[in-house]
Design a protein around this motif. Sequence first.
Motif, short mmCIF file in Angstrom:
data_model
loop_
_atom_site.label_atom_id
_atom_site.label_comp_id
_atom_site.label_asym_id
_atom_site.label_seq_id
_atom_site.Cartn_x
_atom_site.Cartn_y
_atom_site.Cartn_z
N THR A 77 10.30 14.38 -7.84
CA THR A 77 9.90 14.01 -9.20
C THR A 77 9.20 15.17 -9.92
OG1 THR A 77 7.90 13.01 -8.26
CG2 THR A 77 9.73 11.55 -8.77
N TYR A 78 8.47 16.00 -9.18
CA TYR A 78 7.85 17.17 -9.79
C TYR A 78 8.93 18.13 -10.31
CZ TYR A 78 5.11 21.42 -10.39
OH TYR A 78 4.51 22.55 -10.91
N ALA A 79 9.97 18.34 -9.51
CA ALA A 79 11.06 19.21 -9.92
C ALA A 79 11.77 18.67 -11.15
CB ALA A 79 12.04 19.40 -8.76
N ALA A 123 0.83 -1.21 0.00
CA ALA A 123 0.00 0.00 0.00
C ALA A 123 0.86 1.26 0.00
CB ALA A 123 -0.93 -0.01 1.21
N MET A 124 1.87 1.29 0.85
CA MET A 124 2.74 2.46 0.92
C MET A 124 3.48 2.66 -0.40
SD MET A 124 2.17 3.62 3.92
CE MET A 124 1.83 3.22 5.64
N ASP A 125 3.99 1.57 -0.96
CA ASP A 125 4.74 1.67 -2.20
C ASP A 125 3.85 2.15 -3.34
OD1 ASP A 125 7.00 1.57 -3.75
OD2 ASP A 125 6.86 -0.57 -4.16
N GLY A 126 2.63 1.61 -3.42
CA GLY A 126 1.71 2.04 -4.47
C GLY A 126 1.36 3.51 -4.37
N LEU A 127 1.10 3.97 -3.16
CA LEU A 127 0.77 5.39 -2.95
C LEU A 127 1.94 6.30 -3.30
CD1 LEU A 127 -1.26 5.06 0.34
CD2 LEU A 127 -2.01 6.38 -1.64
N VAL A 128 3.12 5.97 -2.76
CA VAL A 128 4.28 6.83 -3.00
C VAL A 128 4.66 6.81 -4.49
CG1 VAL A 128 6.74 7.14 -2.54
CG2 VAL A 128 5.19 6.61 -0.66
N THR A 129 4.68 5.62 -5.09
CA THR A 129 5.09 5.49 -6.49
C THR A 129 4.19 6.31 -7.41
OG1 THR A 129 6.03 3.29 -6.15
CG2 THR A 129 5.39 3.87 -8.39
N ASN A 130 2.88 6.13 -7.31
CA ASN A 130 2.00 6.82 -8.26
C ASN A 130 1.77 8.27 -7.92
OD1 ASN A 130 1.68 4.97 -10.29
ND2 ASN A 130 -0.55 4.87 -10.12
N THR A 131 1.83 8.63 -6.65
CA THR A 131 1.76 10.06 -6.32
C THR A 131 2.96 10.79 -6.89
OG1 THR A 131 0.54 9.60 -4.27
CG2 THR A 131 1.62 11.73 -4.44
N ALA A 132 4.13 10.19 -6.74
CA ALA A 132 5.34 10.80 -7.30
C ALA A 132 5.31 10.80 -8.82
CB ALA A 132 6.57 10.05 -6.79
N LEU A 133 4.82 9.71 -9.41
CA LEU A 133 4.76 9.64 -10.87
C LEU A 133 3.81 10.70 -11.43
CD1 LEU A 133 4.69 6.59 -13.14
CD2 LEU A 133 2.82 8.22 -13.37
N VAL A 134 2.64 10.83 -10.84
CA VAL A 134 1.69 11.85 -11.29
C VAL A 134 2.29 13.24 -11.14
CG1 VAL A 134 -0.52 12.95 -10.73
CG2 VAL A 134 -0.38 10.47 -10.90
N ALA A 135 3.00 13.47 -10.04
CA ALA A 135 3.64 14.76 -9.83
C ALA A 135 4.70 15.03 -10.90
CB ALA A 135 4.27 14.82 -8.44
N GLY A 136 5.51 14.02 -11.20
CA GLY A 136 6.58 14.21 -12.18
C GLY A 136 6.06 14.40 -13.58
N LEU A 148 5.25 12.79 4.95
CA LEU A 148 6.53 13.42 4.68
C LEU A 148 7.30 12.65 3.62
CD1 LEU A 148 8.75 15.50 5.29
CD2 LEU A 148 9.52 14.00 7.15
N PHE A 149 7.36 11.32 3.75
CA PHE A 149 8.05 10.51 2.76
C PHE A 149 7.45 10.71 1.37
CE2 PHE A 149 9.21 7.08 6.14
CZ PHE A 149 10.21 7.91 6.61
N GLY A 150 6.13 10.68 1.30
CA GLY A 150 5.47 10.88 0.01
C GLY A 150 5.70 12.26 -0.55
N ALA A 151 5.68 13.28 0.32
CA ALA A 151 5.89 14.66 -0.14
C ALA A 151 7.30 14.84 -0.70
CB ALA A 151 5.66 15.63 1.02
N VAL A 152 8.28 14.23 -0.07
CA VAL A 152 9.66 14.33 -0.58
C VAL A 152 9.76 13.67 -1.96
CG1 VAL A 152 12.03 13.54 -0.21
CG2 VAL A 152 10.72 14.48 1.70
#
Length: 238
Positions: A226-228, A30-43, A217-221
């Motif tokens: 990736t957004y940058a 669950a954590m990996d899925g959330l962090v991965t796709n949140t970061a991917l969408v941001a990037g 915090l982990f997800g925000a980082v």
Amino acid sequence: MSSEAPAAEAHDHSHADVSGGWLRAAVFGAMDGLVTNTALVAGVGGGGASSRAIVLSGVASLVAGAISMGLGEYTSVRTQNEQLDLEVEKERRELERNPRGELAELAQMLQVRGVDADLAQRVAGQLHRDPDTALRLHVVAELGLNPADKPSPWTAAVSSFVTFATGAVIPLLPYLFGFSVLAAALMCGAVGLAAAGALSSRFTPRPWWYAALRQLLFGAVAAGVTYAVGLAIGVSVT
């Protein structure tokens, strides 16, 4: 009136899964899925991609990531179990080859745990009368794992697959429902991360708000980096 104290009674109680079965796989998935796709969408969103490209990238990441997580968990747990079986057989051969040495070893382990030397010798001798009991005790004491309580590779695989897919779809929800705003997707991801962190605190001594903020915090980082990167590289949309 009798002065005898009442006999103590054993009460049944249960413990959480700490053997590396479904719980670890589910939380990690669950954590990996959330962090991965949140970061991917941001990037991808930060790079200026269209809504269609963001959804396509997110769904592809969901499918590939869920399959990868499921296969990885299955292989990891299966390998761990096979290694444990190998160590059990090694210990079994040692008990057959050198029973007196293994008896002395068990007595010493009992002494380390606070049992008097004479009592440790008697207890070890009694336990060694049953080869299966002796084998199990040696394996648990030396490896920290119970051969009778091995986690299921299939349980870990399915848990990881389902929870990764569930976590990965959350940042995509606004796009899937036609609300193509990057900020909304990132907000969904943030809420999902905080909720997952808070739920995970049920299995730890940490307060819910600490676990929620830590995961947020982990997800925000990850999303910020990736957004940058996406913003710096950009995309060409034809």
